[in-house]
Motif scaffolding. Structure first.
Motif, PDB file in Angstrom:
ATOM      1  N   ILE A 232      -9.560   8.597   2.292  1.00 33.55           N
ATOM      2  CA  ILE A 232     -10.082   8.497   3.656  1.00 33.55           C
ATOM      3  C   ILE A 232      -9.742   9.790   4.377  1.00 33.55           C
ATOM      4  O   ILE A 232      -8.580  10.047   4.701  1.00 33.55           O
ATOM      5  CB  ILE A 232      -9.468   7.296   4.411  1.00 33.55           C
ATOM      6  CG1 ILE A 232      -9.724   5.992   3.649  1.00 33.55           C
ATOM      7  CG2 ILE A 232     -10.032   7.213   5.827  1.00 33.55           C
ATOM      8  CD1 ILE A 232      -8.994   4.791   4.237  1.00 33.55           C
TER       9      ILE A 232
ATOM     10  N   ALA B 193     -11.740  -4.704   0.201  1.00 31.88           N
ATOM     11  CA  ALA B 193     -12.445  -3.425   0.100  1.00 31.88           C
ATOM     12  C   ALA B 193     -13.808  -3.555  -0.569  1.00 31.88           C
ATOM     13  O   ALA B 193     -14.064  -2.946  -1.618  1.00 31.88           O
ATOM     14  CB  ALA B 193     -11.578  -2.399  -0.627  1.00 31.88           C
TER      15      ALA B 193
ATOM     16  N   VAL C 184       0.831  -1.204   0.000  1.00 34.35           N
ATOM     17  CA  VAL C 184       0.000   0.000   0.000  1.00 34.35           C
ATOM     18  C   VAL C 184       0.865   1.252   0.000  1.00 34.35           C
ATOM     19  O   VAL C 184       1.849   1.326   0.746  1.00 34.35           O
ATOM     20  CB  VAL C 184      -0.922   0.017   1.244  1.00 34.35           C
ATOM     21  CG1 VAL C 184      -1.601   1.368   1.396  1.00 34.35           C
ATOM     22  CG2 VAL C 184      -1.961  -1.096   1.163  1.00 34.35           C
TER      23      VAL C 184
ATOM     24  N   ILE D  34      -3.885   4.521  -0.621  1.00 36.33           N
ATOM     25  CA  ILE D  34      -4.783   5.157   0.332  1.00 36.33           C
ATOM     26  C   ILE D  34      -4.419   6.630   0.366  1.00 36.33           C
ATOM     27  O   ILE D  34      -3.245   6.978   0.431  1.00 36.33           O
ATOM     28  CB  ILE D  34      -4.651   4.535   1.739  1.00 36.33           C
ATOM     29  CG1 ILE D  34      -5.073   3.067   1.708  1.00 36.33           C
ATOM     30  CG2 ILE D  34      -5.502   5.304   2.754  1.00 36.33           C
ATOM     31  CD1 ILE D  34      -4.837   2.353   3.022  1.00 36.33           C
ATOM     32  N   ASN D  35      -5.418   7.488   0.319  1.00 38.16           N
ATOM     33  CA  ASN D  35      -5.130   8.904   0.184  1.00 38.16           C
ATOM     34  C   ASN D  35      -5.879   9.727   1.209  1.00 38.16           C
ATOM     35  O   ASN D  35      -7.098   9.645   1.314  1.00 38.16           O
ATOM     36  CB  ASN D  35      -5.490   9.371  -1.232  1.00 38.16           C
ATOM     37  CG  ASN D  35      -4.999  10.768  -1.519  1.00 38.16           C
ATOM     38  OD1 ASN D  35      -5.668  11.743  -1.222  1.00 38.16           O
ATOM     39  ND2 ASN D  35      -3.807  10.864  -2.090  1.00 38.16           N
ATOM     40  N   ASP D  36      -5.138  10.496   1.979  1.00 39.83           N
ATOM     41  CA  ASP D  36      -5.741  11.423   2.939  1.00 39.83           C
ATOM     42  C   ASP D  36      -5.547  12.841   2.427  1.00 39.83           C
ATOM     43  O   ASP D  36      -4.706  13.591   2.908  1.00 39.83           O
ATOM     44  CB  ASP D  36      -5.116  11.245   4.325  1.00 39.83           C
ATOM     45  CG  ASP D  36      -5.922  11.920   5.436  1.00 39.83           C
ATOM     46  OD1 ASP D  36      -6.458  13.024   5.188  1.00 39.83           O
ATOM     47  OD2 ASP D  36      -6.025  11.366   6.537  1.00 39.83           O
TER      48      ASP D  36
ATOM     49  N   TYR E 130       0.550   5.148   0.957  1.00 36.25           N
ATOM     50  CA  TYR E 130      -0.340   5.984   1.768  1.00 36.25           C
ATOM     51  C   TYR E 130       0.056   7.441   1.570  1.00 36.25           C
ATOM     52  O   TYR E 130       1.118   7.871   1.991  1.00 36.25           O
ATOM     53  CB  TYR E 130      -0.197   5.587   3.236  1.00 36.25           C
ATOM     54  CG  TYR E 130      -1.368   5.950   4.136  1.00 36.25           C
ATOM     55  CD1 TYR E 130      -1.982   7.201   4.074  1.00 36.25           C
ATOM     56  CD2 TYR E 130      -1.854   5.042   5.065  1.00 36.25           C
ATOM     57  CE1 TYR E 130      -3.046   7.526   4.898  1.00 36.25           C
ATOM     58  CE2 TYR E 130      -2.925   5.347   5.895  1.00 36.25           C
ATOM     59  CZ  TYR E 130      -3.514   6.583   5.807  1.00 36.25           C
ATOM     60  OH  TYR E 130      -4.566   6.901   6.627  1.00 36.25           O
TER      61      TYR E 130
ATOM     62  N   LYS F   5     -15.320   5.904  -4.116  1.00 34.56           N
ATOM     63  CA  LYS F   5     -14.046   5.481  -3.533  1.00 34.56           C
ATOM     64  C   LYS F   5     -13.568   6.444  -2.453  1.00 34.56           C
ATOM     65  O   LYS F   5     -12.456   6.296  -1.945  1.00 34.56           O
ATOM     66  CB  LYS F   5     -12.965   5.398  -4.628  1.00 34.56           C
ATOM     67  CG  LYS F   5     -13.337   4.552  -5.833  1.00 34.56           C
ATOM     68  CD  LYS F   5     -13.378   3.084  -5.517  1.00 34.56           C
ATOM     69  CE  LYS F   5     -13.660   2.265  -6.765  1.00 34.56           C
ATOM     70  NZ  LYS F   5     -13.702   0.820  -6.487  1.00 34.56           N
TER      71      LYS F   5
ATOM     72  N   LEU G 239     -11.128  -0.404   9.232  1.00 29.01           N
ATOM     73  CA  LEU G 239     -10.627  -0.178   7.870  1.00 29.01           C
ATOM     74  C   LEU G 239      -9.554  -1.181   7.487  1.00 29.01           C
ATOM     75  O   LEU G 239      -9.458  -1.590   6.322  1.00 29.01           O
ATOM     76  CB  LEU G 239     -10.102   1.249   7.743  1.00 29.01           C
ATOM     77  CG  LEU G 239     -11.176   2.339   7.667  1.00 29.01           C
ATOM     78  CD1 LEU G 239     -10.548   3.729   7.740  1.00 29.01           C
ATOM     79  CD2 LEU G 239     -12.004   2.203   6.399  1.00 29.01           C
TER      80      LEU G 239
ATOM     81  N   ILE H 145      -9.917  -3.500   4.232  1.00 26.25           N
ATOM     82  CA  ILE H 145      -8.920  -3.534   3.158  1.00 26.25           C
ATOM     83  C   ILE H 145      -8.444  -4.968   2.917  1.00 26.25           C
ATOM     84  O   ILE H 145      -8.339  -5.423   1.773  1.00 26.25           O
ATOM     85  CB  ILE H 145      -7.736  -2.604   3.494  1.00 26.25           C
ATOM     86  CG1 ILE H 145      -8.188  -1.141   3.397  1.00 26.25           C
ATOM     87  CG2 ILE H 145      -6.555  -2.859   2.560  1.00 26.25           C
ATOM     88  CD1 ILE H 145      -7.195  -0.162   3.974  1.00 26.25           C
TER      89      ILE H 145
ATOM     90  N   TYR I 136      -8.352   4.635  -2.687  1.00 29.01           N
ATOM     91  CA  TYR I 136      -9.437   5.032  -1.793  1.00 29.01           C
ATOM     92  C   TYR I 136      -9.001   6.262  -1.016  1.00 29.01           C
ATOM     93  O   TYR I 136      -7.874   6.314  -0.521  1.00 29.01           O
ATOM     94  CB  TYR I 136      -9.807   3.899  -0.819  1.00 29.01           C
ATOM     95  CG  TYR I 136     -10.649   2.831  -1.457  1.00 29.01           C
ATOM     96  CD1 TYR I 136     -12.036   2.919  -1.464  1.00 29.01           C
ATOM     97  CD2 TYR I 136     -10.057   1.735  -2.085  1.00 29.01           C
ATOM     98  CE1 TYR I 136     -12.819   1.948  -2.078  1.00 29.01           C
ATOM     99  CE2 TYR I 136     -10.818   0.758  -2.695  1.00 29.01           C
ATOM    100  CZ  TYR I 136     -12.209   0.866  -2.686  1.00 29.01           C
ATOM    101  OH  TYR I 136     -12.972  -0.091  -3.300  1.00 29.01           O
TER     102      TYR I 136
END
Length: 411
Positions: free
Chosen positions: A175, A392, A53, A154-156, A55, A210, A384, A388, A173
Motif C-alpha cells: 500500500i 481482503a 499483522v 502490509i508493506n509500504d 507492517y 496485491k 482499508l 482487511i 499487500y
C-alpha cells in the motif's frame, strides 16, 4: 551554533534510482536461487479476519510513516495486533515525538536502502556506493526476520519485510503511492513507467494484483485516494508560508526567499542544514526551524501557503486542507517528478524545478485573493481496515469507483 532567537530549537525529512536497482537485481536473484524459494502468493488470507499483522514501512520519507500511523492505529482500534518494521533510517533520526507511543517499543529497525542527496539532487554515484555496501546486510536481515507467525504482511515500499513475506509465502499487500505507477493511465514519464517502476517492483517484489496504489485521482485505474492524517482546526495566518525542502542547500533556500518581504517564511530542515547560515543577519521575515513533527504540523496547517518537495504525503495533506501549494520535485527522483506533473495535469497545484525567486514571487502574487483547491477525500485508513477484516477481497473497478464517488473537489 550562534543564535539570536531566530532559530527556534524545538526539535529529518526517498528510494528510487536505477543504478541501485540494477545492482540489487543480481544479488537478490542469486539469493532467491540459493534458498530454492518461490515468490508464489497464497490466493487468500489464512482466515476471514486478520488477527496478526506485520507492517513494513520505508522510513526514508515521512509520508510512509504517516500512512503507517493512520492505518496501524485504525487496525489496532479494530482489535488487530500490529507490529512494525522500519528500514532506511536510524532509530534516533525519527522526528515524530510520539514515535514509540504510536509504533510500540517492540518495533524493529533495519538499515535497508536509502538515497544520498546533495543540494536537492540525488547523488547517483554515492547512492550506488552506499547501497552496494548495504546489500549484504539487507540479505542478512531478510533471512533473519521471522514472519511465519503473521497472518498478513502490509508493506509500504519496505524491502526487508516484503522479501521475507514472499520467500516464506506469507500473504502480503503493498500500500503506497509508488504502486500506483504499475497502472498505465497514471501520469508518469516513459523513464518512470518502463525503467523505474519495474525496478521498484524488484525492491518490494509484490505481485501487481496485491499492490494497492495511492494517488490524487483515480486516473481510471485501480488506485485509491491518499491515506491522510487528521487535519487540525487551526486559524490560517495571512501571508504565512511554511517551506519544507529538506534536501536542498538551506542557504540557497534562504537566499531565494529573502527578497520576498511580503510574506513570512517558516523554513524546516535538519538542524545540520542550518550550520553555515549566518543567523544574526537573517531578515525578520525568515524563520528557521529544525524538523519537528508537532511544530511542523502546527506551522503547516496555520499557513496560507506551503512550498514543499513533491513527496506524496505533504502534497496530499495540503490538498486535503485547502492550502495553496507549490511543489519542487527532488532532482533525480522520478516518482516526485511524476507527482508534480500529475498535480499540474489535474490543475490542483503548481510546480517549479529550480530555486528561483521570480517563480516564487509570481506564484504568491497569483494566489492572492484566490481560493486554494480543497479535496475532500474519503477515509482510506477506515476503508482499508474494513477491507482487511473482510478477508481482503479482490479490488475490482466497481469497488474502486464506489470509493472515488465520495470525493469532492472545491476550487
Amino acid at each position: 551554533m550562534k543564535s539570536n532567537g531566530k532559530l527556534h530549537i524545538r526539535h529529518k525529512t526517498s528510494i528510487n534510482h536505477l543504478d541501485v536497482y540494477l545492482n540489487i537485481i543480481i544479488v537478490l536473484t542469486v539469493f532467491i536461487l540459493t534458498n530454492q524459494a518461490t515468490a508464489s502468493q497464497r490466493v487468500c488470507i489464512k482466515s476471514a479476519k486478520v488477527l496478526k499483522v506485520l507492517y513494513g514501512v520505508q522510513a526514508t520519507g515521512n509520508g510512509h510513516i504517516t500512512r503507517a500511523r493512520e492505518l496501524g492505529t485504525s487496525l489496532r482500534k479494530a482489535g488487530v495486533q500490529v507490529d512494525f518494521v522500519f528500514s532506511g533510517r536510524q532509530r534516533q533520526d525519527f522526528v515524530f515525538e510520539d514515535h514509540e507511543q504510536v509504533f510500540g517499543s517492540n518495533a524493529k529497525y533495519f538499515t535497508g536502502l536509502t538515497f544520498v542527496t546533495e543540494n536537492g539532487k540525488v547523488d547517483n554515484f554515492q547512492t550506488f556506493l552506499k547501497n552496494s555496501r548495504n546489500l549484504s546486510e539487507l540479505i542478512k536481515d531478510i533471512r533473519k526476520i521471522d514472519v511465519s507467525s503473521y497472518d498478513l504482511v502490509i508493506n509500504d515500499f519496505e524491502p526487508v519485510s516484503a522479501w521475507a513475506a514472499i520467500l516464506n509465502k506469507v500473504p502480503i499487500y503493498g500500500i503506497a503511492n509508488q504502486y500506483s505507477f504499475n497502472h498505465s493511465k497514471v501520469p508518469a514519464s516513459l523513464f518512470m513507467k518502463y525503467l523505474i517502476a519495474p525496478a521498484m517492483r524488484l525492491l518490494t517484489p509484490i505481485p501487481k494484483g496485491k499492490s494497492i496504489g495511492l494517488h490524487f485521482d483515480s486516473f481510471q485505474s485501480l488506485v485509491l485516494p491518499p491515506m491522510l492524517s487528521e487535519i487540525p482546526n487551526l486559524e490560517r495566518v495571512k501571508s504565512k508560508v511554511t517551506v519544507n525542502l529538506p534536501h536542498e542547500n538551506q542557504a540557497n533556500v534562504v537566499q531565494m526567499l529573502t527578497p520576498i518581504t511580503s510574506h513570512d517564511f517558516h523554513i524546516y530542515a535538519d538542524l545540520k542544514k542550518f550550520e553555515h547560515i549566518e543567523l544574526n543577519n537573517l531578515p525578520s521575515h525568515i524563520h528557521l526551524h529544525p524538523t519537528s513533527y508537532e511544530n511542523y504540523r502546527n506551522d503547516f496547517y496555520s499557513s496560507e501557503a506551503v512550498i514543499v518537495n513533491s513527496g506524496f504525503g505533504n502534497l496530499s495533506q495540503a490538498l486535503a486542507a485547502g492550502i495553496h501549494l507549490l511543489s519542487k520535485p527532488q532532482s533525480g527522483q522520478a516518482e516526485q517528478v511524476a507527482n508534480a506533473k500529475a498535480l499540474q495535469k489535474l490543475s490542483y497545484a503548481e510546480a517549479f524545478y529550480s530555486l528561483n525567486t521570480k517563480t516564487v514571487r509570481n506564484w504568491l502574487d497569483n494566489i492572492q485573493g484566490q481560493k486554494a483547491t480543497k479535496i475532500h477525500y474519503p477515509n482510506v485508513s477506515k476503508i482499508l481496515t474494513e477491507w482487511i477484516l473482510d478477508g481482503a477481497p479482490e479490488m475490482n473497478h466497481e469497488y474502486i469507483e464506489k470509493i472515488w464517488d465520495d470525493l469532492v473537489v472545491e476550487r
